[in-house]
Motif scaffolding. Sequence first.
Motif, PDB file in Angstrom:
ATOM      1  N   HIS A  64      12.531   9.667 -37.599  1.00 46.78           N
ATOM      2  CA  HIS A  64      13.810   9.450 -38.279  1.00 46.78           C
ATOM      3  C   HIS A  64      13.729   9.817 -39.756  1.00 46.78           C
ATOM      4  N   GLU A  65      12.615   9.441 -40.386  1.00 44.87           N
ATOM      5  CA  GLU A  65      12.521   9.622 -41.838  1.00 44.87           C
ATOM      6  C   GLU A  65      11.792  10.909 -42.227  1.00 44.87           C
ATOM      7  N   ALA A  66      11.449  11.737 -41.220  1.00 42.96           N
ATOM      8  CA  ALA A  66      10.839  13.045 -41.472  1.00 42.96           C
ATOM      9  C   ALA A  66       9.562  12.957 -42.288  1.00 42.96           C
ATOM     10  N   ILE A  67       8.608  12.158 -41.795  1.00 44.65           N
ATOM     11  CA  ILE A  67       7.304  12.070 -42.446  1.00 44.65           C
ATOM     12  C   ILE A  67       6.336  12.982 -41.707  1.00 44.65           C
ATOM     13  N   PRO A  68       5.871  14.044 -42.356  1.00 45.69           N
ATOM     14  CA  PRO A  68       4.984  14.963 -41.657  1.00 45.69           C
ATOM     15  C   PRO A  68       3.567  14.404 -41.506  1.00 45.69           C
ATOM     16  N   SER A  69       2.847  14.924 -40.523  1.00 41.03           N
ATOM     17  CA  SER A  69       1.425  14.614 -40.392  1.00 41.03           C
ATOM     18  C   SER A  69       0.678  15.359 -41.496  1.00 41.03           C
ATOM     19  N   LYS A  70      -0.658  15.120 -41.555  1.00 38.62           N
ATOM     20  CA  LYS A  70      -1.462  15.852 -42.551  1.00 38.62           C
ATOM     21  C   LYS A  70      -1.335  17.362 -42.357  1.00 38.62           C
ATOM     22  N   LYS A  71      -1.064  17.777 -41.104  1.00 36.56           N
ATOM     23  CA  LYS A  71      -0.921  19.212 -40.828  1.00 36.56           C
ATOM     24  C   LYS A  71       0.505  19.696 -41.045  1.00 36.56           C
ATOM     25  N   GLY A  72       1.380  18.811 -41.518  1.00 39.00           N
ATOM     26  CA  GLY A  72       2.736  19.229 -41.850  1.00 39.00           C
ATOM     27  C   GLY A  72       3.700  19.197 -40.673  1.00 39.00           C
ATOM     28  N   ARG A  73       3.298  18.573 -39.552  1.00 40.96           N
ATOM     29  CA  ARG A  73       4.188  18.537 -38.385  1.00 40.96           C
ATOM     30  C   ARG A  73       4.902  17.193 -38.313  1.00 40.96           C
ATOM     31  N   PHE A  74       6.116  17.250 -37.741  1.00 40.91           N
ATOM     32  CA  PHE A  74       6.886  16.016 -37.542  1.00 40.91           C
ATOM     33  C   PHE A  74       6.733  15.562 -36.095  1.00 40.91           C
ATOM     34  N   PRO A  75       6.595  14.246 -35.871  1.00 39.40           N
ATOM     35  CA  PRO A  75       6.477  13.808 -34.479  1.00 39.40           C
ATOM     36  C   PRO A  75       7.794  13.993 -33.730  1.00 39.40           C
ATOM     37  N   SER A  76       7.703  14.336 -32.442  1.00 35.32           N
ATOM     38  CA  SER A  76       8.911  14.411 -31.613  1.00 35.32           C
ATOM     39  C   SER A  76       9.236  13.014 -31.091  1.00 35.32           C
ATOM     40  N   LEU A  77      10.442  12.867 -30.578  1.00 33.32           N
ATOM     41  CA  LEU A  77      10.874  11.544 -30.122  1.00 33.32           C
ATOM     42  C   LEU A  77      11.699  11.687 -28.848  1.00 33.32           C
ATOM     43  N   ASP A  78      11.388  10.857 -27.843  1.00 30.81           N
ATOM     44  CA  ASP A  78      12.120  10.908 -26.583  1.00 30.81           C
ATOM     45  C   ASP A  78      13.370  10.042 -26.647  1.00 30.81           C
ATOM     46  N   GLY A  79      14.487  10.599 -26.166  1.00 25.92           N
ATOM     47  CA  GLY A  79      15.743   9.853 -26.117  1.00 25.92           C
ATOM     48  C   GLY A  79      16.483  10.163 -24.831  1.00 25.92           C
ATOM     49  N   GLN A  80      17.755   9.791 -24.785  1.00 23.71           N
ATOM     50  CA  GLN A  80      18.582  10.062 -23.607  1.00 23.71           C
ATOM     51  C   GLN A  80      19.936  10.594 -24.036  1.00 23.71           C
ATOM     52  N   LEU A  81      20.454  11.537 -23.245  1.00 25.64           N
ATOM     53  CA  LEU A  81      21.851  11.914 -23.427  1.00 25.64           C
ATOM     54  C   LEU A  81      22.717  10.765 -22.924  1.00 25.64           C
ATOM     55  N   ASP A  82      24.017  10.799 -23.239  1.00 26.17           N
ATOM     56  CA  ASP A  82      24.818   9.613 -22.917  1.00 26.17           C
ATOM     57  C   ASP A  82      25.037   9.418 -21.415  1.00 26.17           C
ATOM     58  N   ASP A  83      24.627  10.402 -20.580  1.00 23.90           N
ATOM     59  CA  ASP A  83      24.681  10.162 -19.132  1.00 23.90           C
ATOM     60  C   ASP A  83      23.309   9.782 -18.574  1.00 23.90           C
ATOM     61  N   GLY A  84      22.349   9.549 -19.461  1.00 24.98           N
ATOM     62  CA  GLY A  84      21.041   9.109 -19.012  1.00 24.98           C
ATOM     63  C   GLY A  84      20.007  10.218 -18.868  1.00 24.98           C
ATOM     64  N   THR A  85      20.425  11.486 -19.039  1.00 24.54           N
ATOM     65  CA  THR A  85      19.472  12.591 -18.936  1.00 24.54           C
ATOM     66  C   THR A  85      18.472  12.517 -20.091  1.00 24.54           C
ATOM     67  N   PRO A  86      17.167  12.539 -19.767  1.00 20.95           N
ATOM     68  CA  PRO A  86      16.187  12.453 -20.861  1.00 20.95           C
ATOM     69  C   PRO A  86      16.113  13.750 -21.671  1.00 20.95           C
ATOM     70  N   PHE A  87      15.858  13.604 -22.943  1.00 22.55           N
ATOM     71  CA  PHE A  87      15.595  14.786 -23.766  1.00 22.55           C
ATOM     72  C   PHE A  87      14.551  14.410 -24.806  1.00 22.55           C
ATOM     73  N   THR A  88      14.007  15.441 -25.447  1.00 23.00           N
ATOM     74  CA  THR A  88      13.075  15.204 -26.533  1.00 23.00           C
ATOM     75  C   THR A  88      13.655  15.808 -27.797  1.00 23.00           C
ATOM     76  N   SER A  89      13.659  15.024 -28.846  1.00 24.39           N
ATOM     77  CA  SER A  89      14.174  15.511 -30.123  1.00 24.39           C
ATOM     78  C   SER A  89      13.006  16.006 -30.972  1.00 24.39           C
ATOM     79  N   TYR A  90      13.118  17.232 -31.450  1.00 21.07           N
ATOM     80  CA  TYR A  90      12.089  17.807 -32.318  1.00 21.07           C
ATOM     81  C   TYR A  90      12.651  18.017 -33.712  1.00 21.07           C
ATOM     82  N   ARG A  91      11.815  17.872 -34.689  1.00 21.52           N
ATOM     83  CA  ARG A  91      12.225  18.180 -36.066  1.00 21.52           C
ATOM     84  C   ARG A  91      11.387  19.344 -36.558  1.00 21.52           C
ATOM     85  N   TYR A  92      12.043  20.236 -37.273  1.00 27.52           N
ATOM     86  CA  TYR A  92      11.303  21.358 -37.863  1.00 27.52           C
ATOM     87  C   TYR A  92      11.367  21.343 -39.376  1.00 27.52           C
TER      88      TYR A  92
END
Length: 259
Positions: A64-92
Amino acid sequence: MVCLFCRNDSSSSRSVEHIIPQSLGNTTLILPPGTVCDRCNNYFARKLEKPFMDQSDIITLRHHEAIPSKKGRFPSLDGQLDDGTPFTSYRYSNSSLSGLIDTSPEGVAKILAGEVRGAWLPAPPDAWEEPQLSSRLLAKIGLEGMASRLVGQDEGLMYLAQEPQFDPVRSYARYGTGRGWPYHCRRIYDANKKWIEANGDEVQRIWEWDILVTEFGEWYSVLALFGLELTINMGERSIEGYLDWLHRHQNMSPLYPQT
Ligand SMILES: [Zn+2]
């Protein structure tokens, strides 16, 4: 030179110790090589900081707060669409929440067809999952923070390394000795709060740290992570004295003393 935690000779140690994990963006609150020996430094990195940063609540917060790892990557996060379909949110990037990238072809099709409009992601936490891990990390940060105030004063650092009153918190941080250690946790400002710098720039505060010495001579380490204030008593396993201090100071934060 002796190590703050194990008291072994640390004269040949080479690692800089990050008091707050480097993965939380800390590059300034550090201790010079030898204050903490390489062996303890390595132990804390593997056994406290990495498991702490890998907690699902912390990953949610970092996404949520866009804190990168030491290698500069952001962690992805698993969520759901409003009908329950799973998705993964990535930040670049750290500018705005990136596009949502679905993990399933049918989910992509539903988004493209306009069948689903909303998406759900876990909210940032108000506390962490694992109290012992968190309190040991807070104990480590507290003792190292005290050492940071004594850098350049060899006698002061030697006192801190040898002083018996800090032995319980020292061995709790380093070896997990004893049955847990309570800490006080409360939100003092919103995780997304923006602060205006003197030059007009908007910034977000990831971490802040200070030491509180009460009128009764108790020492508390006070850390704020994204507005979550985490306070631990450096002398004993009790937060009663801090609750009393808050009561006598209208619940202000020691990080923001009213002058
Ligand atoms: Zn050591």
